[in-house]
Structure formats: C-alpha cells, structure tokens
Design an enzyme around this catalytic site. Structure first.
Site, mmCIF file in Angstrom:
data_model
loop_
_atom_site.group_PDB
_atom_site.id
_atom_site.type_symbol
_atom_site.label_atom_id
_atom_site.label_comp_id
_atom_site.label_asym_id
_atom_site.label_seq_id
_atom_site.Cartn_x
_atom_site.Cartn_y
_atom_site.Cartn_z
ATOM 1 N N SER B 198 -13.469 -38.543 -92.576
ATOM 2 C CA SER B 198 -14.868 -38.523 -92.197
ATOM 3 C C SER B 198 -15.009 -39.124 -90.806
ATOM 4 C CB SER B 198 -15.662 -39.343 -93.214
ATOM 5 O OG SER B 198 -16.932 -39.629 -92.700
ATOM 6 N N CYS B 320 -22.924 -47.234 -100.405
ATOM 7 C CA CYS B 320 -23.417 -46.097 -101.170
ATOM 8 C C CYS B 320 -24.091 -46.554 -102.441
ATOM 9 C CB CYS B 320 -22.286 -45.153 -101.540
ATOM 10 S SG CYS B 320 -21.381 -44.548 -100.142
#
Lengths: 401, 375
Positions: B198, B320
């Site tokens: 990512s 998250c």
C-alpha cells in the site's frame, strides 16, 4: 570471492589459419564495443586466450552477463590473478575454496603452464596443490572425470589465473568477421531468428524494413526497430533502412490480379532490397523464409520471387520447423517483441486467395501494366536510415520513478 | 508536531508528490489509447510496473495496481481462491490478519470455500505446529501477513513457506503492507508467491497499492469492465498513481536504513521497562518500527488524548479498529491479560521521525504517567 578478471576461450576460430588474427581482432573490438559503458573494463587479446579485466566487481558481473551473447567465444571463466609463485597460488586457491560449498563435492586440480619458466612441472604443481588443499578441505573427494569443482590454474607470464567456473559462450564466429549482408526484417518471428543465425556465422548485417503508412502504424515500425536493436546486441552495429512502400503496394493492387498481388509485392521488395544491397556494398540478402510455411514460401513462390535477382539469397530457416524457430526466438529474446499484435505491410494487403503456384511468366506479364522502375528508384532514394543501437537518449522517466 | 502513527498512514514524501504531479500533467492520457500520448503514458506505466516488480523482489513478475492494500488483499484471496479451485477448496489464514483478509472469510465461505485460521502464541507469532496440522493437500491458498499492524510481530514467512510447499500446491500470499520498505521481505524459494503493498504506508498516496505476483498463478479478476491490466483489474489505470507508488517503493527500500528504528524501539522498550504499570507487547524480534505497549487500568484512548494535547500523535491498537471500540482480535489472540487489554497504545515510526522526538516523547509520557498515578 571477488573476481577481477575473465578468461575468454576462442571458439571455432582457433582452427582458422591465416585469418586467425583478423578474427581475434574482430572479436576483441566487438567485446570492447559492448563493454564501452563499463569504464574500468580492459580487454587484452593473446594468441590463444583473451583476458578481460575490471577494477569494479560489479562491472565483472555485468561483463559476465554480456559475454554470453558474444559470438566467437567458446567459453569463459571468472578468474583471480595472483603472483605466479607457489605460496601465493596456494593461498589464493584456499581463499577461493573457502567461499564455496566443499562438503562431499568431487574435486580436481587442472594446471596449464603456458609460462614454461615456472619452476614446477604441470604434474608436480597439480600434486603440490592437491596435497595442500585436500587436508584443508577434508570434505572434498578427488575425482578425475566430471568433478563438481574443477580448479583451473593457468600459469602465464603475467601471473597465475585461478578459476573454478566455466561458462558456455555463444559459439559461432565473431560478428562482422565474415562479410556483409542485408536482412529483410519484418516484424514477425522468423526474420530476426534468420538474422541471428547469420550473425552467428560472422556476418555483419544491415536490415531493410517495409513500412506502409497509414496502413501500418508507428508502433509496428517501432517494434522492428526494437528487433533490430536486439540483434545489434549480438555483435556489430546495425543500420536499418526503412522503405516507404505504400505507393508501390497500391500500384501493385491496380496492376495485377488479386491472386498474384502477393507474389508481385514480394518481387518488388526483393528488387528494392537488391538495390539497397548494391548501394551499401553487401554481398547477399538474408530472409526468414521457411519452405512451405505460407503461400509466399512454397517452392513455386520462392522461385518466382527469386527470379528478380542473381544475388545470393541466404535462407537459414528454409528447413527449420516453426516450433524450433520459436524456441530460438525465445532464447535470443526477440519472441516477445515479435508477437506484439500490429499490422505489418505483408498482412494488410493479403489477398484472400493468394496463388501458391504462381507462374513466373504470368507474373511478369501483369507487372507490365505499371511502370515500377521509377517507383522503386524513388523508394530506394527516399529510404530512412538509422543506426542501432540507438544512442541512449535521456530516460524521460528517470526522475519520475 | 511529533507523528508516531506511521502504521496508520504516513506523511507523503515531497519527492513522491512531485512524481504524482508531474506524471499527472505530462502523462495524463489513457494508457490504453492507441495514439502517441496514450503510448507514452503506457510506457511510463510499464516502467513503473517493472520497477515495482523488481523492488518487490519478483523481477519479471505480474503487478496489478489497485486502490490500496485492502483491494490487493481481496484480489489475492478471492482471485486466487476462485482461480485455483482445481487444487482444492481450503484456504488458510492466520488469526491475526488485517480485516481486509479476515472480513473476506464469510463471503469466501458463502462461495463454498473452507477457511481455517492458524493460532498465534503470546508473542503474536503464528504457531507452526498448528499451521502444519491445518495444511492439507487440498489447500489452495495460504495468506499470512508479514508484520502485524497492531503488534509489529514478524511472521516467519520462509519457515511457513517451506511447510506449505512440502505439503500442498497452494499459492502463498502475504500482506506486506506494514513491512514493505521497513524490513526486507523474504522473497526466496520458500517466500510468498504474491504480496500486497500500500502506497500510503510508505510515504506515498492514499488510494493506491498493488498486488505483486511471481507469476499469474491463475489469478481471477474481482473487478470487471474494460479488461485493463491484462483483464486482472478493469478500470482506467491511474498512471500517475502507479508512478508514485513505484517511486515511494524505491525511496522506502533505498532509504530503509537511514532511520535507526531498532535503536529507537530498543531505547523505548528500556524506557517503558521502568514503569510497573506498562507492559511491552510482542517480543524483541518484532519489526523495529512498531511498538505496542499496554498500560494497566486505563483505556488506550486516554493516553492518545493526553499525548495529543502535547502534539504527539500515537494510536490505540490499530487505527482501523480504534474507533469501532471493539476489542482487538489480535490482542485476544495473543492472550493479553484483561486489565491491560484496554490500555494499548501503538507507537509507529516513519522515515521522517528523529531521535530528538523520542526524547521529547519520554518527557511527555513521564508527565502523563504522573497524572494517572495521582488519579
């Protein structure tokens, strides 16, 4: 182990009597040229070996990779050079072996003594080295036939060269040592392979390519440039002649019945190629034709096409199966480029029913419907010429990536 | 400002932004277009793709540019599971995977796949014996992350790979979103066949990532449309994102050793050792850029709030999940004691941190601990 030298053994050219020096010089020049961008590399040729030196270990690694593509080399070995005295040789051999996996490996020492002033005889030195190394590396098992580790010691006037690895060379003869020919290069799989095989026999090549804008795209031309550039990695610089063929192709469509357009088109290509060959002073034309592969490659077609010239047309693939051609193309790195799907000038005007047995006299008769001579001269005169490999232009992406 | 939440996201590097802006301006054309502008954009895309594969240690491999790590993980799981049904219908993942993997499980099960989770020990590292037990000949995909996003525990990918190869024909995927550019990813014979990365975790941009595979491995697409990226991911390929990802990956690999993460981490581990109420999670073998500690008797968010009053940014267990207030599945899996489990904070370093910031952190943390002692 850091190597600083590569020992290069000549291939077939060891056999060539008088031309020997020419071949060696050619090989040396070819090697120098492909190593030009490696600043510390030096090449020295001797009667039976060539030596490549570099100060930077990385350049040796790179040189090893590039040498495998150079014609005229039978094999080559990364080597360490040391002073030619017994103690130094022993010490160096020990250092080399300590970097290797020796446990349970079969082993042999081979000595070549080009410098006959060295105090020990070949056999004596072999025994001395074996006696020194075997106790140090008890895992080694001596074997004379096909040992896994073969320690080569080459005693020469400027020192002893030690190596354990021998890499296979590309074989053949140094590119450019055997004359000059013109390769008809389409974008397909076969013609680059034909060029490669002839270069391997020492030919220097120019290539000719037929381009029919706007029916063929810039990309299809770019693809051929890449193929020619790839071929230039195998030896000499290559000049590429690009012929603008659209006008002639259209004239062919108008002049001859559709079943014969393909034959006439090939004849025109051959005529143009022959004119270019004459201008550049080459002695032969090379094609990638393989007997019976397509309609233009039947014996009748080949004969009708060949009728336009007396120049030798070399067809190294004439008896080679398609699958074998593909495997060579893969090996030499042209296959991936060749299969990119762009129209070329041969496919775009292909009639639906090309004659597989064209009659030469009939073809000549219909060609009389148009005056091709001036068109051919114009196409030859207006050809584009570039030299490959292309000078490395600034990489437009380097600061982005 | 001291930013210690680099595992959540990183500040983009100016050089990466520069690539993004320049590529967007000069190579804006659709790389699938036939004209010259399209061809140039496509060349840049191809070069970026080549560079990404090389930096991943898979030269000549396949690169699928995605919208980020989650899509890369989803593509790996669904794409490889569906494409490799002939090997079997069993999928194995570790119990501490990112939700991008774990939350895919119900859907995989609905499609008839059987998914098993490998346990981890207290150190947050997968239990090899358990993996060994669960691997059977009908296993088609195994996914084990490289570095856990909450604890920094490094998973022994090569050891796992050896077992996987010995017992199955499964494709081995690893989520390396947290490790790439921080520690070397082992792409050897036994290493993973495919990895997810990512961009925004390595000072690149959000909305960009990639799945990189040694070869295609029968990968099936999960997005359908114009057939871009060899049909593996439809959608106009964002060339500028691809170039920026390639640049971010290069910088993160080239400059990996410039920031002495391990020194900082060890320094902080020693420092936290002086508090009786603070427990360092994970072992010293963990990735050097992530350090999680648990504080007894308080909630992690109290520490986060207190530190941010002084311009220091850390997170609770993982960004998250930190707002969802659910208990962390990773901490559960690791068996962290109850009175510590709610007080976890994660400190994660990036390339832009400095040694001075570590000292400043200690100062602020000291006064925070004094405050909670008084309560």
């Amino acid at each position: 182990m850091m190597y600083h030298e590569i020992m290069i053994r000549y291939g077939e050219l060891s056999l060539k009597g008088k031309n020997r020096n020419v071949f060696i010089r050619k090989l040396r020049d070819n090697i120098r040229r492909i190593m030009k961008d490696l600043p510390t590399v030096k090449v020295k040729s001797e009667h039976d070996r060539m030596y490549l030196f570099a100060e930077e270990g990385q350049e040796i690694e790179e040189a090893l990779e590039r040498l495998s593509d150079v014609f005229g080399i039978q094999s080559f070995s990364p080597a360490v050079r040391c002073k030619a005295d017994l103690e130094t040789i022993k010490e160096t051999a020990k250092r080399i072996l300590s970097d290797m996996e020796t446990e349970g490996k079969t082993f042999k020492v081979e000595v070549r003594r080009a410098d006959k002033t060295f105090p020990l005889k070949t056999i004596e030195l072999q025994q001395e080295m074996g006696g020194h190394l075997l106790p140090l590396f008890p895992g080694l098992v001596v074997r004379m036939k096909n040992p896994e580790i073969r320690l080569l010691i080459d005693i020469r006037e400027d020192g002893a060269y030690l190596s354990t690895k021998t890499l296979q060379g590309a074989g053949g003869l140094p590119a450019g040592s055997n004359g000059h020919a013109l390769l008809m290069l389409s974008g397909g799989i076969d013609s680059p392979v034909a060029g490669y095989l002839m270069m391997k026999r020492g030919l220097k090549l120019d290539v000719i390519h037929f381009h029919s804008p706007p029916f063929t795209s810039e990309q299809s031309k770019q693809k051929v440039v890449e193929l020619a550039e790839r071929l230039s990695a195998f030896g000499t610089r290559i000049r590429m002649h690009t012929i603008h063929f659209t006008e002639i192709q259209q004239a062919v469509q108008d002049a001859v019945p559709s079943a014969l357009t393909m034959t006439t088109m090939r004849r025109m290509m051959m005529k143009i190629a022959d004119r270019v060959r004459e201008e550049i002073g080459a002695k032969a034309i090379v094609t990638g034709e393989s007997l019976g592969q397509v309609a233009s490659q039947t014996l009748d077609s080949l004969s009708a096409i060949n009728e336009v010239t007396t120049t030798p047309v070399l067809r190294p693939l004439i008896a080679v199966d398609k699958l074998d051609i593909i495997s060579i193309a893969e090996k030499i790195g042209t296959y991936e480029t060749s299969i990119r799907p762009f129209e070329d000038c041969c496919t775009i005007f292909t009639p639906s029913n090309p004659a597989t047995k064209p009659k030469t006299d009939k073809v000549i008769y219909y060609e009389g419907n148009a005056d091709f001579g001036p068109m051919i001269e114009k196409a030859v005169a207006e050809r584009e010429i570039i030299e490959l490999p292309l000078k490395k232009e600034e990489d437009p992406f380097s600061d982005l990536l | 400002m001291i930013y210690f939440d680099n595992s959540a996201t990183t500040m983009p590097d100016d050089r990466v932004l520069d690539t993004f802006v320049k590529s967007s301006k000069a190579f804006f054309a659709n790389p699938s277009s036939l004209h010259r502008l399209g061809i140039e954009a496509d060349r840049l895309l191809e070069r970026a793709s080549e560079q990404v594969a090389e930096l991943a240690g898979m030269p000549g491999g396949k690169v699928v540019f995605t919208s980020g790590g989650t899509e890369a993980d989803n593509l790996a799981l669904f794409g490889l599971a569906r494409g490799n049904r002939s090997h079997g219908k069993k999928i194995i993942v570790s119990a501490i995977e990112h939700p991008a993997v774990l939350q895919s499980i119900p859907q995989l099960e609905a499609e008839g796949f059987m998914v098993e989770r490998v346990h981890v020990g207290r150190d947050g590292v997968i239990d090899m014996a358990d993996l060994d037990r669960k691997l059977t000949a009908d296993t088609s995909v195994v996914s084990i992350m490289h570095v856990n996003n909450e604890t920094g525990a490094i998973q022994p990918l090569e050891e796992a790979g050896k077992l996987i190869r010995a017992k199955t024909r499964a494709v081995f995927h690893s989520d390396t979103v947290q490790s790439f550019g921080k520690i070397p990813v082992p792409i050897s014979e036994n290493g993973p066949d495919a990895i997810s990365v990512s961009a925004h975790k390595i000072h690149g941009l959000e909305g960009s990532g990639a799945l990189i595979l040694k070869k295609r491995h029968e990968l099936q697409p999960i997005l359908f449309g114009g057939g871009q990226q060899e049909g593996l991911r439809s959608g106009t390929v964002p060339v500028a994102h691809a170039a920026a990802l390639a640049k971010a990956m290069r910088l993160s690999v080239e400059e990996r050793d410039l920031a002495p993460y391990a020194d900082w981490r060890n320094d902080l581990v020693r420092y936290f050792g002086t508090f009786s109420k603070v427990m360092v999670l994970g072992s010293e073998n963990n990735a050097p850029h992530i350090l999680s500690v648990a504080i007894r008797g308080i909630k992690g968010e109290i520490a986060v709030n207190a530190l941010q009053e002084r311009e220091i940014y850390v997170s609770t267990s993982s960004a998250c999940s930190s707002r969802s207030r659910k208990e962390s599945h990773v901490l559960q899996a690791m068996g962290v004691p109850d009175d510590y489990r709610h007080g976890v904070i994660r400190i994660s370093f990036g390339r832009m941190n400095t040694a001075g910031e570590i000292e400043k952190f200690k100062e602020v943390f000291n006064s925070f601990m004094e405050t909670i002692e008084r309560v």
